[in-house]
Design a protein around this motif. Structure first.
Motif, PDB file in Angstrom:
ATOM      1  N   ALA A 239     -37.244 -23.687 -36.182  1.00 22.51           N
ATOM      2  CA  ALA A 239     -36.220 -24.843 -36.364  1.00 22.51           C
ATOM      3  C   ALA A 239     -35.270 -24.875 -35.000  1.00 22.51           C
ATOM      4  O   ALA A 239     -35.225 -23.994 -34.486  1.00 22.51           O
ATOM      5  CB  ALA A 239     -35.143 -24.275 -37.630  1.00 22.51           C
ATOM      6  N   GLU A 240     -34.829 -26.067 -34.800  1.00 22.93           N
ATOM      7  CA  GLU A 240     -33.962 -26.510 -33.577  1.00 22.93           C
ATOM      8  C   GLU A 240     -32.604 -25.515 -33.754  1.00 22.93           C
ATOM      9  O   GLU A 240     -32.339 -25.164 -32.896  1.00 22.93           O
ATOM     10  CB  GLU A 240     -33.948 -27.819 -33.424  1.00 22.93           C
ATOM     11  CG  GLU A 240     -33.071 -28.073 -32.149  1.00 22.93           C
ATOM     12  CD  GLU A 240     -32.906 -29.796 -32.040  1.00 22.93           C
ATOM     13  OE1 GLU A 240     -32.259 -30.114 -31.014  1.00 22.93           O
ATOM     14  OE2 GLU A 240     -33.721 -30.380 -32.924  1.00 22.93           O
TER      15      GLU A 240
ATOM     16  N   SER B 103     -29.074 -21.424 -31.632  1.00 20.34           N
ATOM     17  CA  SER B 103     -28.407 -20.104 -31.878  1.00 20.34           C
ATOM     18  C   SER B 103     -28.854 -18.954 -30.628  1.00 20.34           C
ATOM     19  O   SER B 103     -28.000 -18.167 -30.030  1.00 20.34           O
ATOM     20  CB  SER B 103     -28.716 -19.371 -33.379  1.00 20.34           C
ATOM     21  OG  SER B 103     -28.313 -18.169 -33.419  1.00 20.34           O
ATOM     22  N   ARG B 104     -30.171 -19.170 -30.274  1.00 19.54           N
ATOM     23  CA  ARG B 104     -30.713 -18.084 -29.408  1.00 19.54           C
ATOM     24  C   ARG B 104     -30.094 -18.593 -28.232  1.00 19.54           C
ATOM     25  O   ARG B 104     -29.954 -17.642 -26.987  1.00 19.54           O
ATOM     26  CB  ARG B 104     -32.205 -18.346 -29.444  1.00 19.54           C
ATOM     27  CG  ARG B 104     -32.895 -17.614 -30.597  1.00 19.54           C
ATOM     28  CD  ARG B 104     -34.443 -17.609 -30.447  1.00 19.54           C
ATOM     29  NE  ARG B 104     -35.029 -17.074 -31.679  1.00 19.54           N
ATOM     30  CZ  ARG B 104     -36.393 -16.815 -31.590  1.00 19.54           C
ATOM     31  NH1 ARG B 104     -37.013 -16.929 -30.697  1.00 19.54           N
ATOM     32  NH2 ARG B 104     -36.779 -16.227 -32.807  1.00 19.54           N
ATOM     33  N   ARG B 105     -30.022 -19.785 -27.721  1.00 17.12           N
ATOM     34  CA  ARG B 105     -29.250 -20.154 -26.609  1.00 17.12           C
ATOM     35  C   ARG B 105     -27.981 -19.558 -26.353  1.00 17.12           C
ATOM     36  O   ARG B 105     -27.425 -19.379 -25.236  1.00 17.12           O
ATOM     37  CB  ARG B 105     -29.524 -21.615 -26.435  1.00 17.12           C
ATOM     38  CG  ARG B 105     -28.933 -22.324 -25.048  1.00 17.12           C
ATOM     39  CD  ARG B 105     -29.251 -23.820 -24.986  1.00 17.12           C
ATOM     40  NE  ARG B 105     -30.696 -24.028 -24.800  1.00 17.12           N
ATOM     41  CZ  ARG B 105     -31.354 -24.674 -25.951  1.00 17.12           C
ATOM     42  NH1 ARG B 105     -30.567 -25.051 -26.911  1.00 17.12           N
ATOM     43  NH2 ARG B 105     -32.667 -24.919 -25.854  1.00 17.12           N
ATOM     44  N   LEU B 106     -27.119 -19.700 -27.362  1.00 17.93           N
ATOM     45  CA  LEU B 106     -25.876 -19.237 -27.539  1.00 17.93           C
ATOM     46  C   LEU B 106     -25.933 -17.898 -27.188  1.00 17.93           C
ATOM     47  O   LEU B 106     -25.113 -17.301 -26.492  1.00 17.93           O
ATOM     48  CB  LEU B 106     -25.148 -19.706 -28.644  1.00 17.93           C
ATOM     49  CG  LEU B 106     -24.785 -21.148 -28.932  1.00 17.93           C
ATOM     50  CD1 LEU B 106     -24.134 -21.325 -30.465  1.00 17.93           C
ATOM     51  CD2 LEU B 106     -23.848 -21.555 -27.865  1.00 17.93           C
TER      52      LEU B 106
ATOM     53  N   ARG C 104     -40.730 -22.450 -26.866  1.00 19.15           N
ATOM     54  CA  ARG C 104     -42.086 -22.686 -26.963  1.00 19.15           C
ATOM     55  C   ARG C 104     -42.722 -22.939 -28.238  1.00 19.15           C
ATOM     56  O   ARG C 104     -43.419 -23.900 -28.464  1.00 19.15           O
ATOM     57  CB  ARG C 104     -42.778 -21.497 -26.381  1.00 19.15           C
ATOM     58  CG  ARG C 104     -42.799 -21.278 -24.877  1.00 19.15           C
ATOM     59  CD  ARG C 104     -43.834 -20.348 -24.419  1.00 19.15           C
ATOM     60  NE  ARG C 104     -43.712 -19.142 -24.935  1.00 19.15           N
ATOM     61  CZ  ARG C 104     -42.945 -18.009 -24.241  1.00 19.15           C
ATOM     62  NH1 ARG C 104     -42.224 -18.298 -23.151  1.00 19.15           N
ATOM     63  NH2 ARG C 104     -42.827 -16.791 -25.121  1.00 19.15           N
ATOM     64  N   LEU C 105     -42.081 -22.273 -29.088  1.00 22.24           N
ATOM     65  CA  LEU C 105     -42.162 -22.584 -30.444  1.00 22.24           C
ATOM     66  C   LEU C 105     -41.751 -23.794 -31.039  1.00 22.24           C
ATOM     67  O   LEU C 105     -42.467 -24.527 -31.895  1.00 22.24           O
ATOM     68  CB  LEU C 105     -41.587 -21.417 -31.497  1.00 22.24           C
ATOM     69  CG  LEU C 105     -42.364 -20.068 -31.339  1.00 22.24           C
ATOM     70  CD1 LEU C 105     -41.774 -19.091 -32.210  1.00 22.24           C
ATOM     71  CD2 LEU C 105     -43.629 -20.228 -31.842  1.00 22.24           C
ATOM     72  N   LEU C 106     -40.690 -24.227 -30.512  1.00 22.93           N
ATOM     73  CA  LEU C 106     -39.856 -25.613 -30.747  1.00 22.93           C
ATOM     74  C   LEU C 106     -40.899 -26.873 -30.345  1.00 22.93           C
ATOM     75  O   LEU C 106     -40.820 -27.902 -30.970  1.00 22.93           O
ATOM     76  CB  LEU C 106     -38.499 -25.544 -30.306  1.00 22.93           C
ATOM     77  CG  LEU C 106     -37.674 -26.989 -30.378  1.00 22.93           C
ATOM     78  CD1 LEU C 106     -37.453 -27.134 -32.240  1.00 22.93           C
ATOM     79  CD2 LEU C 106     -36.506 -27.162 -29.577  1.00 22.93           C
TER      80      LEU C 106
END
Length: 201
Positions: free
Chosen positions: A134-135, A140-143, A126-128
């Motif tokens: 930052a993308e 990193s959160r997705r990993l 949502r922040l992206l």
């Protein structure tokens, strides 16, 4: 076997000289003495009452199944006895295991971590959208979310392998951990022996 063969042979050789009525042969006393056949009155009996043998019953390969627990614990209750018939899915015994309880707590912990990782990923995405993060951080959160998912699935698969069904796992994730495990049979048959006793580890 020799005695039976002797009776059959004598019956065939002497049949033409015997008086028969409806396939029933009558021996005269002289014929009985010559043949050595002894006649006695008969009565209905069960086969087991008349013929007893001493021997050893051997199991044919592939006809038996040994049920074992994949996790140590204390036997709380034995639900079957030798000679009892069971059907596939029937309960055999109840096991109390501290390791099982620890595995359930581990699944609960990993479930919380997975939920947290997903929430952080959703917030980052949502922040992206408004360029508030930052993308690279979102990646990193997705990993981390994927790693948490894999760890959770591995812990869940371990409990399934131990014998917990979907309903039991659902209760665990709801906070109801239970150290008891019920062992069940996968096939139908007869219980031959029990190598366990209640209250033993």
């Amino acid at each position: 076997m020799m005695r039976m063969l002797k009776i059959v042979v004598w019956s065939v050789l002497m049949a033409p000289t015997l008086a028969a009525a409806e396939d029933v042969f009558e021996f005269t006393r002289a014929q009985q003495e010559r043949s050595g056949v002894r006649l006695e009155a008969v009565e209905p009996r069960r086969f087991g009452d008349s013929f007893r043998v001493i021997g050893e019953v051997q199991r044919a390969p592939g006809t038996t199944e040994t049920v074992k627990s994949l996790i140590p614990g204390r036997i709380e209750q034995v639900l079957v006895s030798p000679g009892q018939q069971v059907a596939a899915g029937d309960s055999l015994l109840v096991l109390h295991s501290h390791e099982l309880l620890a595995a359930q707590h581990e699944l609960q912990r990993l479930g919380d971590e997975l939920e947290m990782a997903r929430a952080k990923l959703a917030a980052g995405e949502r922040l992206l959208e408004i360029q508030g993060i930052a993308e690279l951080e979102v990646g990193s959160r997705r990993l981390r979310a994927r790693a948490a998912q894999r760890a959770f699935e591995a812990a869940r698969a371990e409990l399934v392998d131990l014998g917990l069904g979907d309903d039991a796992i659902h209760r665990v994730l709801g906070g109801e951990a239970d150290p008891h495990l019920t062992l069940r049979t996968n096939t139908s048959g007869v219980v031959l022996e029990l190598a366990v006793q209640p209250h033993l580890w």
